[in-house]
Structure formats: structure tokens, C-alpha cells
Design a protein around this motif. Sequence first.
Motif, PDB file in Angstrom:
ATOM      1  N   VAL A 106     104.715  43.626  29.724  1.00 18.11           N
ATOM      2  CA  VAL A 106     104.100  42.352  29.370  1.00 18.11           C
ATOM      3  C   VAL A 106     102.588  42.564  29.405  1.00 18.11           C
ATOM      4  N   PHE A 107     101.916  42.162  28.325  1.00 22.65           N
ATOM      5  CA  PHE A 107     100.453  42.218  28.298  1.00 22.65           C
ATOM      6  C   PHE A 107      99.887  40.811  28.382  1.00 22.65           C
ATOM      7  N   GLN A 108      98.565  40.743  28.638  1.00 21.66           N
ATOM      8  CA  GLN A 108      97.923  39.435  28.762  1.00 21.66           C
ATOM      9  C   GLN A 108      97.222  39.050  27.457  1.00 21.66           C
ATOM     10  N   GLY A 109      96.785  37.798  27.421  1.00 19.20           N
ATOM     11  CA  GLY A 109      96.238  37.209  26.194  1.00 19.20           C
ATOM     12  C   GLY A 109      94.908  37.770  25.745  1.00 19.20           C
ATOM     13  N   GLY A 110      94.245  38.531  26.596  1.00 15.76           N
ATOM     14  CA  GLY A 110      92.993  39.151  26.185  1.00 15.76           C
ATOM     15  C   GLY A 110      93.190  40.308  25.223  1.00 15.76           C
ATOM     16  N   GLU A 111      94.431  40.812  25.132  1.00 20.24           N
ATOM     17  CA  GLU A 111      94.728  41.898  24.187  1.00 20.24           C
ATOM     18  C   GLU A 111      94.918  41.325  22.783  1.00 20.24           C
ATOM     19  N   GLY A 116     101.871  43.423  21.145  1.00 23.20           N
ATOM     20  CA  GLY A 116     103.257  43.143  21.487  1.00 23.20           C
ATOM     21  C   GLY A 116     104.091  42.867  20.247  1.00 23.20           C
ATOM     22  N   ASP A 117     105.408  42.889  20.439  1.00 26.21           N
ATOM     23  CA  ASP A 117     106.302  42.500  19.349  1.00 26.21           C
ATOM     24  C   ASP A 117     106.230  40.997  19.147  1.00 26.21           C
ATOM     25  N   VAL A 118     105.837  40.299  20.194  1.00 24.39           N
ATOM     26  CA  VAL A 118     105.802  38.846  20.136  1.00 24.39           C
ATOM     27  C   VAL A 118     104.758  38.325  21.118  1.00 24.39           C
ATOM     28  N   SER A 119     104.031  37.267  20.689  1.00 28.30           N
ATOM     29  CA  SER A 119     103.184  36.511  21.618  1.00 28.30           C
ATOM     30  C   SER A 119     104.049  35.395  22.180  1.00 28.30           C
ATOM     31  N   PHE A 120     103.813  35.032  23.451  1.00 27.76           N
ATOM     32  CA  PHE A 120     104.850  34.313  24.190  1.00 27.76           C
ATOM     33  C   PHE A 120     104.334  33.116  24.972  1.00 27.76           C
ATOM     34  N   VAL A 121     104.991  31.976  24.808  1.00 27.09           N
ATOM     35  CA  VAL A 121     104.901  30.831  25.728  1.00 27.09           C
ATOM     36  C   VAL A 121     106.335  30.326  25.886  1.00 27.09           C
ATOM     37  N   ALA A 122     106.847  30.328  27.096  1.00 25.87           N
ATOM     38  CA  ALA A 122     108.283  30.065  27.302  1.00 25.87           C
ATOM     39  C   ALA A 122     108.726  28.771  26.624  1.00 25.87           C
ATOM     40  N   ARG A 123     107.956  27.717  26.768  1.00 27.59           N
ATOM     41  CA  ARG A 123     108.348  26.417  26.217  1.00 27.59           C
ATOM     42  C   ARG A 123     108.530  26.467  24.711  1.00 27.59           C
ATOM     43  N   ALA A 124     107.749  27.334  24.063  1.00 22.14           N
ATOM     44  CA  ALA A 124     107.706  27.322  22.594  1.00 22.14           C
ATOM     45  C   ALA A 124     108.618  28.351  21.955  1.00 22.14           C
ATOM     46  N   ASN A 125     108.664  29.561  22.496  1.00 23.02           N
ATOM     47  CA  ASN A 125     109.376  30.628  21.754  1.00 23.02           C
ATOM     48  C   ASN A 125     110.029  31.671  22.664  1.00 23.02           C
ATOM     49  N   TYR A 126     110.653  31.228  23.742  1.00 25.11           N
ATOM     50  CA  TYR A 126     111.319  32.147  24.693  1.00 25.11           C
ATOM     51  C   TYR A 126     112.256  33.109  23.968  1.00 25.11           C
ATOM     52  N   ASP A 127     113.066  32.550  23.067  1.00 26.43           N
ATOM     53  CA  ASP A 127     114.109  33.368  22.447  1.00 26.43           C
ATOM     54  C   ASP A 127     113.559  34.500  21.584  1.00 26.43           C
ATOM     55  N   ARG A 136     103.316  39.812  24.643  1.00 24.88           N
ATOM     56  CA  ARG A 136     101.968  39.370  25.048  1.00 24.88           C
ATOM     57  C   ARG A 136     102.048  37.923  25.521  1.00 24.88           C
ATOM     58  N   ALA A 137     101.814  37.723  26.822  1.00 25.89           N
ATOM     59  CA  ALA A 137     101.697  36.360  27.351  1.00 25.89           C
ATOM     60  C   ALA A 137     100.310  35.875  26.949  1.00 25.89           C
ATOM     61  N   VAL A 138     100.245  34.833  26.141  1.00 26.35           N
ATOM     62  CA  VAL A 138      98.952  34.437  25.561  1.00 26.35           C
ATOM     63  C   VAL A 138      98.014  33.878  26.626  1.00 26.35           C
TER      64      VAL A 138
END
Lengths: 361, 361
Positions: A106-111, A116-127, A136-138
Motif C-alpha cells: 500500500v502506498f500513500q497519496g503523495g505518490e 498502484g493498480d488502483v487509488s483507494f478510498v474504502a467507502r467509494a471503491n473497496y472492491d 495507493r491510499a489517496v
Amino acid sequence: MIRVGVNGYGTIGKRVADAVDAQPDMELVGVAKTQPNFEAHTAVQRGYSMYAAIPERMPLFAEAGIDAEGAVDEMVADADVVVDCTPSGIGADNKALYESHDTPAVFQGGEDADIGDVSFVARANYDDALGADYVRAVSCNTTGLSRIVAPLEEEYGVEKVRATLVRRGGDPGQNSRGPINDILPDPIDIPSHHGPDVRTIFPDLKIDTLGLKVPATLMHVHSLNVTLEDDVTAAHVRQLLEAESRVFVISEGMGIDGAGKLKDFAHDAGRPRGDLWENCVWGESIAVEGRDLYLFQAIHQESDVIPENVDAIRAMTESASKAESVATTDEYLGVGITGDPSGFGGEDRSDRVPGTELADD
Amino acid sequence: MIRVGVNGYGTIGKRVADAVDAQPDMELVGVAKTQPNFEAHTAVQRGYSMYAAIPERMPLFAEAGIDAEGAVDEMVADADVVVDCTPSGIGADNKALYESHDTPAVFQGGEDADIGDVSFVARANYDDALGADYVRAVSCNTTGLSRIVAPLEEEYGVEKVRATLVRRGGDPGQNSRGPINDILPDPIDIPSHHGPDVRTIFPDLKIDTLGLKVPATLMHVHSLNVTLEDDVTAAHVRQLLEAESRVFVISEGMGIDGAGKLKDFAHDAGRPRGDLWENCVWGESIAVEGRDLYLFQAIHQESDVIPENVDAIRAMTESASKAESVATTDEYLGVGITGDPSGFGGEDRSDRVPGTELADD
């Protein structure tokens, strides 16, 4: 048990380590640091295994009285997932190390988004992150915007988002940053990068963002306008947001007028480091003019991404559904404010700091 | 010559007095103050006649070595127009005094809109004030918003304005105000009063405003969105604003990133008190997305209303047309920045501080 290593133990890393350590289905392999500073000593006190992020510096740790378990690549080899919490840009440099050990990360939002294969916010696009190797956790601001957009989009449809982000100049510990006594458009050119970053989560969203920096360190504050596709009432929007576990709707009677009192509230409730993992939305600010929704929210830049990092780990390892993961993260971290001044998360957590249990072992 | 008295000699009053004193068609009868503080001494040094705003305090002025000409009602009786620059709310209390002497008066934006026959921004509605007895020069923020709305409305038509006002916590001298290290939604409920106040100038304008307060003292900064009726380009908008004498479009090469450098620029150019009478719009911030225009502007809360107060006097006395008044005010005050770093207003004003001429008499 998912074995997790945390590379980088600064503002985000130490919080991720504590959050992972508190989860019932995760085990913290250890944390990697570049230098044996005060944070390294706290990690040791908490019982976390320490790894040297720069192998040549192992003796420095020994001199400081810290027994490093080894170098960072040993931690990476031993982990099912690594959470990279190094400063912006260093994560990209580290990716080859994770790839060489076939360790998802998991990378952070500064990257950059393409790390990443996907940028991520659980509420929006977990799947979207299920089974992904690199996620990438935004950033804190993008997380905060996405948590509001997701329910609005689902419930009403969003025509356009316009947001002014009044950003803290630096974190409390970043004492060489500014501004002092100034209000800086930052960036001066419009739109800021935040809008495009939110589109890594909602590709079709129309969103324009403007950023400023001010002499404050505690939290960001967003002045948010969302033009909705439906006619709505402020009361309905408020109800919708109150149902979100990672949105804290501040009720009028609490006397919370800014970030200072929000932090006081969190500290009084015994939250670790006074963290506010939730978007903090002023209930009385929620207003509707025609199809234009307005609200103010405060975003704790040091901690709102922490639950997302934990959820990303479960999505990547396909060990839980979205609902299961969010519920588990929230329960064991303590996320969720009912608006009841008697406490956070429905129980008294004043005697509990994630990570401290291990220290007693 | 229009004989002008200034009641209240604080942040606004002292600037209005200097501006009036600098006009070729106006004579400053004097200034009235409640107490003989540092500003009173400067007024005397500048050769301004001093009146006691509270007659019983005349001896206090004598004790401080200041010969007061008399009490404020003598000044009001002697003036063709009084500019009331007293704190918010006091102006309303003073209105009976002006009425009893049949002396027309200009009030400031802190008063309720109904104190005057008309709320006033020269660029937008000069002619509405022609012959009026009581005029309200609107607040700094309302003035700043109106100066942008007027040309946009004329040139393209305005569908809706959405503005976030990131406001300085207090003026440099207001050292008991906050916030310190916080970002306060203020007011928390949306919209703020600024939108309705702009509608005292543009009655049919759709405008929603949001206000915040931050730990800064130098200037306000507006994050402005205007949905236009026409499709436009950013370059065209920029050209339009550059043609406005009371809008300073900051060019990219000047290295001005905030209020601190704007004030440095004004001080370096020899402007009195480092005043910035113009809206300061960052040229590179001007952006268009569809029909949505965005820009950042800084507003100097202590001085942007000064030229408007001067123009209001001419409108009320019907002594000049809008174009004549604005041109005269701008020339004799020194308003108008070409963007040429060599100076302001097209000439070197570094040796000229309005009001100081009289002191040598």
C-alpha cells in the motif's frame, strides 16, 4: 493472520502501525525507520520490531540503544503486505524492493497515481482493490472529499463539485514550514491537483478545486459546494451524512467552532494522539440553495487516511468484504462518533491506546 | 470646494481624511475623535483640525497637548458632508446629529443597509447616489466582490456567484483578536451575510458566500467562482479585469505569492501606510471551466473602501459624473497599478504621503 510490515514510521507510519496492531486479523511484523529518533524509541517501547530502512545505519540504532531486528528487506520478505509510509516520492523508489520480494504494498497519496493498480478510498471503491498487488491510499484531502461525494452520488447524483481547501501550513511538528500571518493561494493557478486526484476515485466526476495555505497546523478546512442532480433538503443531506461511520456531523450544542476544539474533544475522549479519523462536518453549515449544497468540514491530515490503509490491506488479501472490513477497522480502531458528547465510538476508550498492549507483553 | 468632516479617526477615518485632503475639489473641515491617542497626535501633526467626538472629553485633549477646535457638532454644522467612520453601530447612533444639522453623511459598511438611501460602490451604482443625503459605502469584502461582478455582469452576464472568503482574523493593530493556529468557519451557518450585502448593490444577483477566519492580519483572500451566461476564455476575462482601474491583476513574473509581498510592494512604492486600494487578483489564477470562472483575489480590508468614500461625497453633492469622480479620486489618491514593477499609478509617489503637505504649512 495477515502479516503486515510498515516501512516509514513518521506521522502516517506510526498511526498505521498502531491501527494494524489493534486489528484482530492482522499481525505487525515490524516497522522500518531511517533513523533512531524519538519515534523509534516509542516504537520499541510499544514492543514493535524495528528494522533499519537504510541497512548501513544499523550501528546508529545500536548506539541509540535500539536493537534493530535487521534491515528493511528482511521485514519486506517476512510480510504478506507492506504499507509504505515514507515521504512523497520515496515510495516510488521503494517499489522495486517490494516487487523483488513479491510483497504487495500500500502506498500513500503523495505518490503518483500510477504507482498502484488502483487509488483507494474504502467507502467509494473497496472492491476495485480486491486482490490488487499495489494500492495507493489517496491523500487526506482526497479521502475527505471522496467520503462526502460517495453517499451524495449514490443518493442524489452529483452534477459538479466545487471545493476551496483552506489547508494547514504544516503539521504540528513541521516547525520550519509557513506561512506566518499570511493567506497563500497554493497553488496560485486553478484548479489545484486535488480535483484530478479525486477523479482517480470517481473517474467521471466533474470537480474543480482551489487550494490555499494558512498559518494553522491542526486540520484542513474544506468549503464545499456540490451541485446535485436532485432537489434535496439540508435536513435530508444531514441525515445521510450522519449515517456514515467515517463522517462526524458536529451538532450545534457541542460548542465546537474550529479545529482546536475538535482536537480537545478527541483528546478528552482518550483518542490516541487526539486523532480524528472521520470527516468533521459542521451540521449547521449544511445548507441547500436550489440544487447547490454547501458545507464546511475539517479534515485531520495526520489521521483520516489511517482506516483506509487498514481496509486496503484486507481488500488486497481478499480476506474480507467491504462491509466486514470497514466494520472491523472501525470497531478495533474506535472510529465513529455518535455526536454524543459522552464519548466516541459508543464506548469509553480513554484507557486504551492502540499498540500499548504489546508493550506489556 | 466641498467641505468635508470626518467623524471617527481610526483605521478607516484617518485614511478617508488623508484621501479627502488630497482631492483638488475638497477641503477637510476637520476630524472628530473620542480620545487623544496616537492617531490624534498624528492628525494634529498633519495640520487637521481636531474635534472632540464626546464634548465632555475636551479637557482630556487639552491635557494631552492637543488643542481641540470644539465639539463634533460644530464640525458637523460646518461641513457640507460628513463621513462617519465610527465603529459598527455607532454610525446609526450618530445619524440624528447629522439630521439635526441637515448635513448629508456617508456611513460605513458595518451599519445596517437601511441607514442610507443607497448602498454604494462607485463602479457598480454611482448614479444611484446622486443627490442622496445618506449613503452607505459597503464593507471591504462587499466592495471587493462588487468590483469584480460589475464588469463581468456587463460583459458576459452572471448566472451565479459562489465565493469563499478566507478572512484575516483582525487588523494588524487588533492584537486581542484571534484565531491563533486555527481555521474557523465564520459564520458556521451558510450562507454568510456577505452575499445578501452584495445584493444591496446588485439586487437581482444570485450569490452564495461562505466565510472563514484564519490567523492572519494583512488582507482577506477570496476564492471566487462565477458561473457566467456566456462562454468565455480566461485570457478575455483577464483583459477585462486589467482594464479596471481599481483591480490590480498581479502578473506572474512579479513573485507576489501572498498578502505579505503585496504589502511589501505597496510599501516599496511609497504608498501611504502600504495601502492597496485595488482588488489584487492573481492573473495566473484566472481560470475557466465551461462557463465557470475561478480566481483568487486579495482584499486590503483597511483601504479598499477609501476611494469609494471619496466618490460617494461627489455623487451626493452632484459635483461630478461617475467617470469624472473616479478619475479624479484615482489620480489624486494614486489608485491604479499598471503591473509595471517600477511603480504604482504611472508615476513615482514615493515622496508623497497624502496629508503631509498641510503639516508643513
